[in-house]
Structures are given as C-alpha cells and as structure tokens.
Scaffold this active site. Structure first.
Site, PDB file in Angstrom:
ATOM      1  N   GLN A  82      -8.564  25.953   5.002  1.00 53.94           N
ATOM      2  CA  GLN A  82      -8.740  24.567   5.458  1.00 53.94           C
ATOM      3  C   GLN A  82     -10.115  24.335   6.105  1.00 53.94           C
ATOM      4  OE1 GLN A  82      -4.422  24.618   7.425  1.00 53.94           O
ATOM      5  NE2 GLN A  82      -5.423  22.636   7.635  1.00 53.94           N
ATOM      6  N   HIS A  83     -10.438  23.059   6.280  1.00 55.73           N
ATOM      7  CA  HIS A  83     -11.531  22.562   7.144  1.00 55.73           C
ATOM      8  C   HIS A  83     -12.962  22.776   6.648  1.00 55.73           C
ATOM      9  CE1 HIS A  83      -8.464  22.206  10.281  1.00 55.73           C
ATOM     10  NE2 HIS A  83      -8.274  23.516  10.283  1.00 55.73           N
ATOM     11  N   ASP A 239      -4.323  25.973   2.675  1.00 56.47           N
ATOM     12  CA  ASP A 239      -3.536  27.205   2.480  1.00 56.47           C
ATOM     13  C   ASP A 239      -2.252  27.222   3.311  1.00 56.47           C
ATOM     14  OD1 ASP A 239      -4.952  27.657   4.858  1.00 56.47           O
ATOM     15  OD2 ASP A 239      -5.828  29.561   4.201  1.00 56.47           O
TER      16      ASP A 239
END
Ligand SMILES: Nc1ncnc2c1ncn2[C@@H]1O[C@H](COP(=O)(O)OP(=O)(O)O)[C@@H](O)[C@H]1O
Ligand SMILES: O=C(CO)[C@@H](O)[C@H](O)COP(=O)(O)O
Length: 476
Positions: A82-83, A239
């Site tokens: 992520q991110h 994920d």
C-alpha cells in the site's frame, strides 16, 4: 503444471515490499496449480525506494516459473504493497523510484498537512485516517518541496498495484481499498477529495479511476508477459485488503500479519475514524471497512537482531527481564518516525537467546497494543487470532504471539494469502461471485488452532513502562 484443474484458472499476484509472488489457482476448488516468486530490491539511502520497473520485471520472472499454467488463465488480479508514490511522466515512464510505505522522510510534511487542514479529528472524520508519513499524500507533499523538478515532470500518480494493472491493461484504474491509503480519497464520500488534492497541487486527472467492487479494470493487452491477451483483469487492491479477501474474512475476525510490515486488522461494517492516528480507516475491497494498524519493524528487524547476535531466528530463550524496542527503521505504531532501536535492562546473566526473544516481544507488543484499538463493536469476543505472513511460518513468532496475546491462534495452511486473495478477486469477477465467498468455498482459512495460554502480563508491563519512560529519547 501440478494437479488437474476442475474449473477455469485464475492468476493472483502479490507485489509486496520484498518480492512478487504469483499463484495460478483453479477457480472452482482453490487448488494452487502453479506458483512463482521473484525478489525486489529496496534502496534509497536514508529513504526506502524501489524502481517500479523492477516490479514489472519481477512479475515476468515469477510468471515464467508458473510455466504453461500462466498462459491458460481466464482472469487476473494484482494486489500490492500500500501507499507507495509512483510518479509517471507523460510517456508513462517512472520519473524517479517510488517512495515506499515505510519511507519516513515525509514525517514533517505529514505534521504540516494535518495542521493545515483542521487537525487530526478533521482528517479522521473526512478521510477516515490521520495521514502519517506512510500516506501517499504526505509523500507527494515531500516530493513537491524536496524535488520540485520531479513533481513538475509528473503527469500521472499511481499506487504500486494500479501501476502494474495499468501496464497489464493500458487502463488507469484503482480500487477503494488501496485508494483509502492515499490520504486524498475521502471515506466519508467514497470519492477523491478535490479540496485536499488542490491543497497539495495534484490535479485529479493525474489519478486513476476508482472502480466499484466487483468491476473489471480491463483485459490483458500487454504482450510482454506470458499471459493470454484478452484475459479479464480485476481492479486489484492493497495487499492487506487482498489478504482479507483471501481469508474470506467476516466482520470481527482479527488478523495479525507478520511480514516486512506487521499489521493487525479486522473487517468492520462501521466506518473507522480514529483521531489518534493509530488505526488507519481503510476501506476493504468489497463494500465494508478495514480498520488496521501497521508497524514498520517486524520480520526484518527481528531477523537483523538475530543476525547481529549470530543466532538462528528460532534460537530464542525464555527468562530474564531485558526489553528491546526494535524500532530500527523509525516507527509508525507508535508514531515515532525518528526513533531507533532501544535495549533496556541488560544484566550480566542476560543470554543472547533472551535478547533475541526480547526483540520478538517488542515487535509483537506494538501490534497487540494497537489491536485493542482496531477491534470495534463488530469484534467477536474470544475469536482466535488468524496469524499470516512470512513470519507465521516461524515457531518463535507464533509462540510469542500466543504468550503475549493470551488468545487462541490459528495459522492457516495456505501461506500466500495476499496472492490467494487476489486470485479470489479474479475468480469472483470471472464467475460473478463475492470474492470473500469464493475464498470461503476454497477453505483458505483452514489451519492449525493453538489454544490460548495465560497472558504474560509482566512482559507486557515491562514493555509499556520502557516505552513511556524512553519516549523523549525515541522522539529525538
Ligand atoms: N520459516 C520462517 N520462519 C520465520 N520467518 C520467516 C520464515 N520464512 C520467511 N520468514 C519471514 O518472512 C518475511 C517475509 O514475509 P512476507 O509476508 O513474504 O513479506 P512481504 O510480503 O512484506 O514482502 C521475511 O522477512 C522473513 O523474516
Ligand atoms: O503500509 C502498510 C499498511 O498500511 C503495509 O502493510 C504495506 O502494505 C506493506 O506491506 P508488506 O510488504 O509488508 O506486505
């Protein structure tokens, strides 16, 4: 290819921090017929960066290991770390390496953004999360100030999973789960927040469309990979959201994941809004929510301590009172981005095995403390903790979680739950089913249950007291 398939084949991809994993799965039964894995490198000196092109190459490498099975899939889904901030130029090439979720250089920008837009409560109410340095919005603010030429050259911004989906399909599409980790997607409205985007100077046209749960991103158009052209491609997700799908989670079942990051989460029907910032108010990939807390120091930090001590990661010893806060990369939970590792209570009779056990304790303590905040009204009292991620294979990790949680623990037999969740999303798209129901049909959460042990409150108290007393040092 291994076993004979009963139904169509689907591909699930997990593009995480350390590697890409691919699973070709029988959509009918959930049997894994082929698998592959290829590593990534993380560099960047004081930061954490990876070249997005390496993820694409690793996807190709992992698929090559799947042999003919990959060429027979009918649907594909990509889940990713992520991110991460992926910046692309007008030709679709990366402007610079991606800034990863565990890069803490945006700590100052995160604090400024929170203050400039009404404070932590306002962010939690609107976005669902207080945007710490992990969040894409803080990384974009860092890039604009630190590398203005790179920001100016950026025509499109992507997350790791939707960068890969984009290369597969030629379409700019993401999903609500991964979008909810950006800081510019508002959980209150379920859409990009144009005021926040204007505040950080990012035009909405630079972002991918957010697909509805169950909607396709497109079809495979790239000929470079050993995949059939025209195969359906699902929207993919982050994920952690994929692992929630892969476990077929129902609201209230707690999960503890031990990987590069440590995470604790549960699906919830209530939209989270934690003004302390401990709990990120993510959306899940279906239509519910995924309150989650994440630590930066988990398996890699403990493996590093084992390596420094010259011990196998399982060579732990009980006893002693030494405390280790293994914050080697700074920390996110608790929010101490500038922290480093700390050891307290060393004695002449402390053994190397006790020191290693203390590193496990420190990593697990941070996650279990946050779990109390993650669990909301939907939580199922006394439900076993589902233990997943690479660390779940380790005895020392499992026994530490049992001793410090006092809960029963289930370790699913299925090991690659992120890739399995992506495969379930692909199967759901292909068969018109709810992906979590697909995973439940596959029986992915089945595993060994370890009964509850009395909780080691003395160790938890020592850790909590050390954290409180050392806080000024850890904030320095
Ligand atoms: N048998 C094992 N016992 C304990 N830990 C393990 C074992 N195998 C792998 N690991 C840990 O798993 C970690 C990788 O976990 P994984 O969930 O695959 O990471 P990520 O998805 O974040 O890239 C490694 O850092 C390693 O410490
Ligand atoms: O930042 C978070 C969650 O908010 C991390 O969980 C990343 O999604 C990275 O995951 P892994 O590579 O450790 O699986």
């Amino acid at each position: 290819m291994g076993a004979q398939a009963a139904g169509p084949l689907v591909l699930g991809v997990d593009s995480s921090t350390q590697s890409t994993k691919t699973l070709v799965v029988d959509a009918e039964t959930g049997v894994v017929v082929a698998r592959g894995q290829a590593p990534h490198t993380v560099g960047g000196g004081p930061g954490k960066e990876s070249d997005p092109r390496q993820w694409w190459e690793a996807l190709g490498g992992a698929l090559a290991q799947c042999g003919d099975a990959a060429r027979q899939v009918s649907a594909v889904s990509v889940a990713g770390q992520q991110h991460g901030l992926v910046t692309l130029d007008a030709a679709g090439d990366p402007v610079r390496p991606a800034l990863l979720w565990n890069d803490v250089r945006a700590a100052g920008h995160s604090e400024r953004l929170i203050a400039e837009r009404g404070g932590a409560r306002a962010w939690a109410d609107r976005v669902g999360s207080v945007p710490g340095p992990a969040f894409t919005v803080a990384k974009w603010a860092w890039l604009r100030e630190t590398e203005p030429a790179a920001a100016a050259a950026t025509a499109a911004v992507r997350l790791p999973h939707d960068y890969l989906t984009g290369r597969l399909t030629g379409e700019a599409v993401t999903d609500r789960g991964d979008a909810s980790g950006t800081g510019w997607w508002a959980s209150a409205t379920g859409a990009y927040d144009t005021e926040i985007l204007a505040h950080v100077g990012l035009p909405p046209e630079a972002l991918p469309r957010v697909a509805q749960p169950g909607e396709a991103a497109g079809t495979v158009h790239a000929g470079e990979l050993p995949l059939p052209r025209g195969a359906l491609v699902a929207a993919g997700t982050g994920d952690n959201m994929a692992a929630a799908l892969g476990l077929g989670l129902r609201p209230g079942q707690p999960v503890l994941s031990l990987g590069t990051s440590g995470t604790v989460y549960a699906v919830s029907t209530h939209r989270p809004a934690d003004p302390t910032g401990t709990v990120a108010g993510f959306a899940d990939a279906r239509g519910d929510w995924l309150p989650l807390a994440c630590t930066l120091n988990c398996t890699l930090a403990v493996d590093r301590v084992a390596a420094l001590l010259g011990r196998d990661r399982e060579a732990v010893e009980a006893g002693g009172e030494v405390v280790v806060l293994p914050f080697l990369d700074g920390e996110r939970t608790p929010n101490l981005p500038g922290a480093s590792g700390l050891m307290h209570g060393l004695r002449h009779d402390t053994t190397a095995g006790q020191l290693l056990q203390a590193a496990y304790d420190g990593a697990v303590f941070a996650l279990l403390r946050a779990l109390e905040q993650v669990l909301d009204a939907d939580a199922t009292a006394g439900a076993p903790l589902l233990l997943i991620g690479g660390g779940a294979k380790g005895r020392a990790w499992r026994e530490t979680v049992r001793r410090l949680s006092g809960r029963p623990v289930v370790v699913p037999e299925a090991q690659e739950l992120v890739a399995l969740g992506a495969a379930a999303q692909a199967a759901g798209l292909l068969l018109g089913e709810d992906p979590a129901a697909v995973a439940r049909r596959w029986g992915t959460a089945r595993g060994t249950e370890y009964e509850a042990q009395p909780r080691d409150d003395a160790a938890l108290d020592r850790l909590a007291a050390t954290l409180t007393d050392a806080e000024p040092l850890l904030r320095r």
